[in-house]
Design a protein around this motif. Structure first.
Motif, short mmCIF file in Angstrom:
data_model
loop_
_atom_site.label_atom_id
_atom_site.label_comp_id
_atom_site.label_asym_id
_atom_site.label_seq_id
_atom_site.Cartn_x
_atom_site.Cartn_y
_atom_site.Cartn_z
N GLU A 33 39.85 111.54 42.25
CA GLU A 33 38.46 111.10 41.70
C GLU A 33 37.51 111.46 42.75
O GLU A 33 37.94 111.79 43.80
CB GLU A 33 38.41 109.25 41.65
CG GLU A 33 38.97 108.65 40.58
CD GLU A 33 39.02 107.61 41.13
OE1 GLU A 33 38.26 106.78 41.82
OE2 GLU A 33 39.45 106.19 40.58
N MET B 53 34.29 112.56 44.61
CA MET B 53 33.39 111.16 45.25
C MET B 53 32.45 111.72 44.66
O MET B 53 30.99 111.52 45.57
CB MET B 53 33.86 110.67 46.42
CG MET B 53 34.56 109.54 45.81
SD MET B 53 35.71 108.80 46.94
CE MET B 53 36.78 110.10 47.92
N ILE C 227 37.98 102.07 38.75
CA ILE C 227 36.40 102.89 38.24
C ILE C 227 35.54 101.95 39.88
O ILE C 227 35.86 100.52 39.29
CB ILE C 227 35.40 103.43 37.80
CG1 ILE C 227 36.87 103.78 36.34
CG2 ILE C 227 34.52 104.09 37.77
CD1 ILE C 227 37.21 105.02 36.80
N SER D 148 28.56 104.39 33.80
CA SER D 148 29.96 104.66 33.43
C SER D 148 30.50 104.55 32.57
O SER D 148 31.21 105.19 32.07
CB SER D 148 31.27 104.39 34.79
OG SER D 148 30.73 104.23 35.88
N SER E 72 38.71 109.74 34.16
CA SER E 72 38.54 109.05 36.42
C SER E 72 37.41 109.98 36.21
O SER E 72 36.72 109.14 37.01
CB SER E 72 39.94 109.47 36.96
OG SER E 72 39.29 108.70 37.84
N SER F 291 33.86 107.94 37.59
CA SER F 291 33.20 107.44 38.90
C SER F 291 32.13 108.59 39.38
O SER F 291 31.17 107.91 39.97
CB SER F 291 34.66 108.18 40.27
OG SER F 291 35.71 107.69 39.26
#
Length: 551
Positions: free
Chosen positions: A298, A300, A413, A424, A438, A442
């Motif tokens: 994921e 970030m 998530i 989301s 994903s 995120s």
């Protein structure tokens, strides 16, 4: 059988004592929002574990503790419940071969309880339940194994209370308000209940009347995020089983400059979680040890663009948390989404307007259990399931469900608010790959500001903000940023700071405590001061009169 009966009585006494004290645990609050739930979550977790063992027969101490631990894990609610379940899981592992319940066996149990509990949290925070179980374990190791069992348990309880009383000195947020850590308090009360049986042979009875439950708990941002959240589950090649060491993995990840490392080896399974700048480097390193069962990466960092609103029209949305029907799993759907909400009105909005396949109504405390998540996953019956917990206190429970689920591939998530969950959900694209979804879901979290309004339940000081009982509080992304005597003054003082020239739309969930005048004042304030679209939704939530997503 005598020793097993003693243990059973100790466990039920501990469960009862935790039940008797859970309203007070809820009131050991720092965050002055009246949704305190540490005690509630620990009580529900403990009772689920006991319900799983109370009517069954067990031949050994190890098998009983293992079954109790399994029940706790499946019923774990909130961060406090999950960590408590991991403490008992460790106790179970340390005492799996116990036959006498002697001092040495309890020392082994507490030692393993500390180890497993710390492994459950990516970055342990001292001044919490983790500190108390660690210091209890350390105290236990210093006791002469030849000591009388009653003396041993008295020293354990004494060490637990000393550690508990010291928690404010280790965590400034507790010290500011003058309270001990609520999760740690719950653990000590559970152990005190067990000790009652050791000392007197008497089981602590459940009280028929408990004190009023009110107040909120502190929510801590345990660790900042960077790079890529990288996770992998590897089925070890035979030559590595019982030979691969955790430090071998951790040391190499440190060489890569990774952070937030959790490495678990359980027989033939290697599970790794880390935050990495180069996830491909991590995955290539791990692949030498076996075949990947699952991989999750994921992003970030990046800010998100909205993706196409999605939903799986083939999923039956009639699931209820109380159902006892066992659903046959055929994985007939390719992908599905699950979100946690706090009211029936929000459940309808998330399912009908946002396209979420199944919304779990967690109530005002937002505390579905691991088993509730498992049932929801069974209901959507999809190969891949995305879960949006929408509350920081639900994240660990969702991740526990991810570990327990064996058929569907689960992506949790890290949404910590209803507003983040909404963003989301809007970013979900049912035609996109799992990795792409994903990443998009995120990333969308970064694209929304979560603004909420609640009335203070008590006088408090949080993050330097002085809060007076009954004042209106503005909460932004989980932190109190200001207070005012009236909603109108609060909107003028704090809401405007969150609306910028880049703001496109506000989604406003109206709670049960918001009257028509307040809604009118909010409309008037927005119309007269900002050129921005807004949507007003009957949210039906308790505690928060307004929940506003700013995108």
């Amino acid at each position: 059988m005598e020793k097993i009966n003693l243990l059973m009585n100790m466990i039920v006494s501990g469960v009862n004592n935790l039940y008797n004290n859970y309203p007070h645990i809820d009131k050991l609050n720092v965050f002055p929002v009246p949704d305190g739930d540490t005690g509630t979550n620990m009580n529900l977790t403990a009772n689920n574990g006991y319900d799983d063992v109370k009517d069954n027969h067990y031949e050994t101490i190890g098998s009983y503790l293992s079954a109790f631990s399994r029940g706790l894990i499946m019923g774990a609610r909130g961060n406090s419940g999950v960590i408590f379940s991991q403490i008992i899981k460790g106790l179970s592992r340390g005492m799996q071969d116990s036959t006498e319940l002697n001092v040495e066996e309890w020392q082994n149990g507490f030692r393993e309880a500390k180890e497993i509990a710390y492994k459950a949290v990516m970055k342990p925070v001292e001044g919490t339940i983790l500190t108390v179980i660690r210091e209890i374990s350390e105290a236990a190791d210093q006791i002469d194994p030849a000591i009388d069992l009653k003396d041993f348990w008295n020293q354990i309880i004494e060490a637990g209370n000393v550690s508990l009383e010291n928690t404010p000195n280790l965590l400034q947020a507790l010290k500011d308000v003058g309270v001990v850590d609520s999760g740690a308090y719950g653990l000590v009360k559970f152990l005190e209940g067990m000790n009652s049986v050791v000392q007197t042979g008497e089981i602590v009875e459940r009280l028929s009347k408990l004190e009023t439950n009110e107040g909120g708990n502190i929510e801590m941002d345990i660790e900042g995020e960077f790079g890529y959240c990288t996770e992998g589950v590897i089925i070890l090649n035979p030559e590595w089983i019982d030979k691969l060491q955790i430090n071998t993995i951790r040391d190499q990840l440190q060489v890569y400059g990774n952070t937030s490392m959790v490495v678990v080896i359980d027989e033939e399974i290697l599970k790794v979680h880390t935050h990495a700048l180069s996830p491909g480097q991590v995955l290539m390193f791990l692949q030498q040890y076996g075949d990947f069962k699952t991989v999750k990466v994921e992003n970030m960092n990046l800010q998100a663009d909205k993706q196409v609103q999605g939903g799986n029209p083939n999923v039956n949305k009639s699931w209820k948390e109380t159902t006892s029907i066992k659903i046959e799993r055929n994985l007939k759907n390719a992908v599905a989404t699950i979100a946690v909400v706090s009211s029936e009105e929000m459940k309808r909005y998330f399912e009908n307007e946002l396209g979420v396949d199944l919304a779990i109504n967690g109530g005002s405390k937002m505390n579905p259990s691991t088993n509730d998540f498992i049932k929801a996953i069974e209901e959507v019956d999809a190969k891949t399931v995305f879960i949006m917990p929408n509350n920081s206190n639900v994240l660990l429970t969702a991740k526990q469900a991810e570990k327990e689920e064996t058929k569907s591939k689960i992506y949790v998530i890290p949404t910590k608010t209803i507003q983040q969950g909404m963003a989301s959900a809007l970013s979900f694209d049912p035609s996109a790959s799992s990795i792409r979804n994903s990443t998009a879901l995120s990333k969308a979290i970064k694209n929304v500001t979560s603004f909420s309004v609640s009335r203070a339940a008590k006088d408090s000081v949080v993050d330097g903000i002085k809060v007076k009982k009954s004042s209106q509080m503005a909460i932004v992304d989980g932190k109190i940023v200001g207070t005012a005597l009236t909603l109108k003054a609060l909107f003028e003082k704090e809401l405007g700071k969150c609306i910028t020239s880049k703001t496109e739309i506000l989604t406003i969930f109206i709670g049960q405590d918001a009257d028509a005048k307040s809604v009118s004042e909010l409309r008037k304030y927005l119309d007269e001061n900002f050129d921005v679209e807004y949507e007003i939704v009957e949210g039906g939530q308790k505690i928060y009169s307004f929940i506003i997503g700013i995108e």
